[in-house]
Design a protein around this motif. Sequence first.
Motif, PDB file in Angstrom:
ATOM      1  N   PHE A 137       0.778  -1.282   0.034  1.00  0.00           N
ATOM      2  CA  PHE A 137       0.157  -0.095  -0.016  1.00  0.00           C
ATOM      3  C   PHE A 137       0.786   1.202   0.047  1.00  0.00           C
ATOM      4  CE2 PHE A 137      -2.763  -3.400   1.973  1.00  0.00           C
ATOM      5  CZ  PHE A 137      -3.865  -3.123   0.960  1.00  0.00           C
ATOM      6  N   GLU A 138       1.993   1.117   0.811  1.00  0.00           N
ATOM      7  CA  GLU A 138       2.729   2.437   0.832  1.00  0.00           C
ATOM      8  C   GLU A 138       3.927   2.332  -0.031  1.00  0.00           C
ATOM      9  OE1 GLU A 138       4.204   2.871   4.715  1.00  0.00           O
ATOM     10  OE2 GLU A 138       2.071   3.086   5.717  1.00  0.00           O
ATOM     11  N   MET A 139       4.060   1.282  -0.728  1.00  0.00           N
ATOM     12  CA  MET A 139       5.313   1.124  -1.722  1.00  0.00           C
ATOM     13  C   MET A 139       6.657   1.036  -1.181  1.00  0.00           C
ATOM     14  SD  MET A 139       3.879   0.016  -4.621  1.00  0.00           S
ATOM     15  CE  MET A 139       5.546   0.000  -5.738  1.00  0.00           C
ATOM     16  N   LYS A 140       7.006   0.505   0.063  1.00  0.00           N
ATOM     17  CA  LYS A 140       7.991   0.750   0.816  1.00  0.00           C
ATOM     18  C   LYS A 140       8.383  -0.623   1.132  1.00  0.00           C
ATOM     19  CE  LYS A 140       7.044   5.143   2.831  1.00  0.00           C
ATOM     20  NZ  LYS A 140       6.817   6.031   4.258  1.00  0.00           N
ATOM     21  N   ALA A 141       9.645  -0.728   1.204  1.00  0.00           N
ATOM     22  CA  ALA A 141      10.498  -2.073   1.427  1.00  0.00           C
ATOM     23  C   ALA A 141      11.706  -1.536   2.395  1.00  0.00           C
ATOM     24  CB  ALA A 141      10.886  -2.715   0.076  1.00  0.00           C
ATOM     25  N   THR A 142      12.007  -2.675   3.060  1.00  0.00           N
ATOM     26  CA  THR A 142      13.302  -2.746   3.900  1.00  0.00           C
ATOM     27  C   THR A 142      13.730  -4.133   3.879  1.00  0.00           C
ATOM     28  OG1 THR A 142      11.824  -3.351   6.139  1.00  0.00           O
ATOM     29  CG2 THR A 142      12.291  -0.743   5.714  1.00  0.00           C
ATOM     30  N   CYS A 143      15.106  -3.860   3.784  1.00  0.00           N
ATOM     31  CA  CYS A 143      15.840  -5.209   3.764  1.00  0.00           C
ATOM     32  C   CYS A 143      16.789  -5.520   5.235  1.00  0.00           C
ATOM     33  CB  CYS A 143      16.645  -5.266   2.455  1.00  0.00           C
ATOM     34  SG  CYS A 143      17.812  -6.794   2.374  1.00  0.00           S
ATOM     35  N   SER A 144      16.841  -6.516   5.347  1.00  0.00           N
ATOM     36  CA  SER A 144      17.683  -7.055   6.668  1.00  0.00           C
ATOM     37  C   SER A 144      19.369  -6.975   6.268  1.00  0.00           C
ATOM     38  CB  SER A 144      17.831  -8.483   6.879  1.00  0.00           C
ATOM     39  OG  SER A 144      18.177  -9.054   5.804  1.00  0.00           O
ATOM     40  N   CYS A 145      19.779  -6.573   4.958  1.00  0.00           N
ATOM     41  CA  CYS A 145      21.137  -6.060   4.794  1.00  0.00           C
ATOM     42  C   CYS A 145      21.304  -4.569   4.977  1.00  0.00           C
ATOM     43  CB  CYS A 145      21.457  -6.327   3.118  1.00  0.00           C
ATOM     44  SG  CYS A 145      21.027  -5.199   2.035  1.00  0.00           S
TER      45      CYS A 145
END
Length: 551
Positions: A351-359
């Motif tokens: 919905f927010e077009m946001k992503a976070t990665c563990s790296c």
Amino acid sequence: MNNSSNRQRNLGPGVQYLLDYMKRMQAENPGFFYATEGDSEHCGNVFWTDATSRANYSYFGDTVRVDTSYRTNRSKIPFITFTGINHHAQPVLFGCALLLNESDNSFVWLLQTWLRAMSGRSPVSITCDPDRLIQMAVAQVLPEVRSRFCRWSIFRQTQEKLSNVYQTNSTFDFELKKCVNEADAVEEFESCWATLLSRYYLMDNEWLQSLYNIRDQWVPIYLRDVFFGELSTVEHSDALSLFFDGLLSTSTTIQLLIKQYEKTITSWHEKELKDDFDTSNTTPVLKTPSPMEKQAANLYTRRIFMKFQGELVETLANPATIVDDSSTVIIYRVAKFGEEHKAHTVRFNAFEMKATCSCRMFEFSGIICRHVLSVFRAKNVLMLPPEYVLKRWTRKAKTGVGEAEPESAFGLPSNSQDSPLVRHNNLRQEAKKYVEEGAKSIHVYNVAMSALQEASKQVAAAKSKNSGTTLGTSEANGGTLEMHAIENQSASCLSREEKEKKIRELSTELERTNQRCEVYRAILLALFRDIEDQKLKLSVKVQNARLSLKE
């Protein structure tokens, strides 16, 4: 670690030479800032920065490197630099200092003075040498700023402390740096470190134990939640310390330092101009049909685009697999084929077009990682969301608020030709118009070339005139012919010593003016060469067109 304090150095008459230089520079350019600590007879410390450095800080002051490595080498000049990294991943200067009196208070004074020169705006992060004095000063002056130790300084010190290990084990250096730089997780680093110490029988080594105790202050895997502008952890150089690389030696004097300082600044400025030109006038080769790659090619500078492109291409070998899609935030597992044990977790909010990665690559370097890009690819996200494009890495890093506006923030005239930065920007923008228009046709090319050649003659004439009858004229000082006439009339009243001092000052001014003329001359010559290249390409196209018509 360097813990010595309260050390006093004496550079003799070189200090007075430096102070005279500071005064001349400030008289020429109101954006030049310098400050001293100590009385006039026994000047202890000097800090200085120019208008360009202060403007660069307004663009790229998010991460700063304070280089005090002179304290661990044999240089007799206590030279300290504040540097950052620009949109081409090149080092940029924010200020310099000579610290003759090395005490706790002196380092605090230095950081406070530098911060004042930068209009009180603190960086996001700061990198310094593993030195107790600078560490204490950072904690006191910049308590909210995330700090780390320069790991390349630590590597150098480790090589000195464990010289016997390095001499008898040729692979130790490689394995140590791989362990520190390439660990993808805390657990991986911990395991690798223990294995390394065991393999080389260094479990009881005090130096390595001390480094392990402060691992969260220098090992990248512990620091990736904060922006440090580091595009690669495996490059074998301290990029932020390269601005004055090789400047100091055991024989360097203050006079030589200032001369080399000016040459180095000019050299790096020319490199930035070249990269600006290459980014604006050449088209990178795209490796995928992705519209996101084309978008990035138009947004980023060339060096940064190459980094992004590498991450984008790697998505082909790093598929994203859904782990949990039971909520609005979908969890993906992304791993390279054959390296599933090194998988990373990506959390994606559709919905927010946001992503976070563990790296945490984006948080650390400001470039989106292959793992998030792989999820975008799986979700058919064709364009890069704006929140994942840091302006500081783009072609427009120095635009948006006006190229000259940062100077106004430091009390400089934003539209005044007294500023070298404003003059340079104006010249560059006008010259680029000749290149762009001159490449469109042979007729316009000939007109543009003729105009540039005439301009080159006028620049040479102005340079010659400046070295003749008007040696003392300085635009930055707002000098006039009437003022110099008065000076000439009063010159006869000056003592011999004062006359010689005046001659030295004028000679220095002439040398600086000649250097500036050479920079502008180099820019014009580069434009000539580019127009010639465009002419050649156009001629080839015309010839091909004629041949095709004959056929």
